[in-house]
Design a protein around this motif. Structure first.
Motif, PDB file in Angstrom:
ATOM      1  N   ARG A 128      13.648 -21.609   4.589  1.00 12.72           N
ATOM      2  CA  ARG A 128      12.621 -22.021   3.632  1.00 12.72           C
ATOM      3  C   ARG A 128      12.021 -20.816   2.902  1.00 12.72           C
ATOM      4  O   ARG A 128      11.494 -20.969   1.794  1.00 12.72           O
ATOM      5  CB  ARG A 128      11.505 -22.787   4.352  1.00 12.72           C
ATOM      6  N   TRP A 132      11.740 -18.510  -1.850  1.00 12.57           N
ATOM      7  CA  TRP A 132      10.525 -17.836  -2.298  1.00 12.57           C
ATOM      8  C   TRP A 132      10.749 -16.338  -2.458  1.00 12.57           C
ATOM      9  O   TRP A 132      10.163 -15.706  -3.349  1.00 12.57           O
ATOM     10  CB  TRP A 132       9.386 -18.109  -1.313  1.00 12.57           C
ATOM     11  N   LEU A 135      12.555 -16.028  -5.732  1.00 15.70           N
ATOM     12  CA  LEU A 135      11.619 -16.255  -6.838  1.00 15.70           C
ATOM     13  C   LEU A 135      10.670 -15.065  -6.993  1.00 15.70           C
ATOM     14  O   LEU A 135      10.403 -14.610  -8.116  1.00 15.70           O
ATOM     15  CB  LEU A 135      10.821 -17.534  -6.590  1.00 15.70           C
ATOM     16  N   GLY A 136      10.197 -14.525  -5.869  1.00 12.55           N
ATOM     17  CA  GLY A 136       9.321 -13.365  -5.932  1.00 12.55           C
ATOM     18  C   GLY A 136      10.020 -12.147  -6.512  1.00 12.55           C
ATOM     19  O   GLY A 136       9.424 -11.401  -7.305  1.00 12.55           O
TER      20      GLY A 136
END
Length: 297
Positions: A128, A132, A135-136
């Motif tokens: 999960r 992120w 994306l970061g």
């Protein structure tokens, strides 16, 4: 009026760029076909897909910049071509570095075996966390891209003699106070990614050493040992070439202010070889990619 250095640079960087683009396009193609068949992506494939795409376009933009700077140098007088090249190359370069570091961290969390509650939490939640992280990395690269564009645009507006004309290792840009923020931002980004790789490699090494000692104590053969060793070889190879790449990036910040220095050319040759060499290591450390490549060859 291309010199012998121009011809040599064009030939060497063209070979490196097209080899790297072919290798990374191969990775992306295999992963896309696998996604079409099973309609799903695991975390490792997501990182490899993002990494392959960023490296392909980074090498493509780099080659286009080299071609224009040697064959059509006059185009860099046109606003905002120099600023766009600087911004796009910064975005793709930092995406490449940080996603590579994310891949190293991902391997460490997946393979290493520690009983600390935080590490166990990361191992459970890593699938999960990966989207992120990607994306970061993209957002941070975009922020740096915007900063580089603004700083470069301001420097060119304040210094009419500043231009990226000429050989790419013989920069004619007059280095002034406008470019030092770029050096600081670039150095911080390089150091952050390199620190993540160092800690990942050390933690994985310690985990493998502890695992071997436990096996020797219990006198039990563990079938996962081969996987541990193969992954360890892969991440150590990555650590080695990443160290060379990090050194070249730092030296680039130093020698970019030295006009007509052939050392800059050698540094950039090693730097542009990194995406192809590391992608080859990733292919031969992945059974699916390795099998497909050997079948094609």
């Amino acid at each position: 009026n291309a010199t012998s250095y121009d011809v040599m640079a064009m030939v060497i960087i063209t070979l490196e760029a097209f080899a790297g683009m072919w290798i990374n396009s191969f990775i992306v193609s295999v992963l896309c076909f696998a996604w079409v068949k099973k309609k799903s992506f695991n975390s490792n494939e997501k990182i490899l897909m993002f990494l392959g795409c960023s490296r392909f376009w980074y090498l493509c933009i780099t080659w286009v910049y080299l071609f224009l700077s040697i064959i059509y140098p006059w185009c860099f007088y046109v606003h905002p071509i120099p600023q766009l090249f600087a911004a796009i190359q910064s975005f793709l370069n930092f995406s490449n570095l940080w996603v590579s570091a994310c891949l190293s961290v991902f391997y460490c969390i997946k393979i290493a075996n520690f009983r600390h509650i935080f590490f166990i939490y990361l191992k459970v939640k890593i699938d999960r966390i990966v989207p992120w992280l990607l994306l970061g990395s993209a957002l941070l690269s975009l922020v740096i891209c915007i900063l580089v564009y603004n700083i470069t645009d301001e420097a060119h507006c304040n210094n009419l003699n500043s231009t990226t004309l000429g050989n790419f290792w013989k920069l004619s840009v007059r280095m002034d106070e406008h470019f030092y923020p770029i050096f600081f931002i670039s150095g911080f980004g390089f150091a952050t990614a390199f620190t993540a790789v160092i800690f990942s490699a050390l933690l994985l090494l310690f985990s493998l050493w502890s695992h071997k000692r436990k096996m020797q104590t219990n006198s039990v053969k563990n079938l996962s040992m081969d996987a541990h060793i193969k992954a360890m070889k892969s991440i150590l190879s990555f650590f080695f070439i990443y160290s060379i790449n990090f050194t070249c990036l730092v030296l680039t910040l130093i020698y970019v202010t030295k006009k007509e220095n052939p050392m800059t050319f050698l540094i950039l040759v090693f730097q542009y070889a990194f995406p192809a060499v590391h992608s080859l290591i990733l292919i031969f450390s992945n059974p699916k990619l390795e099998k497909t490549l050997l079948r094609i060859l």
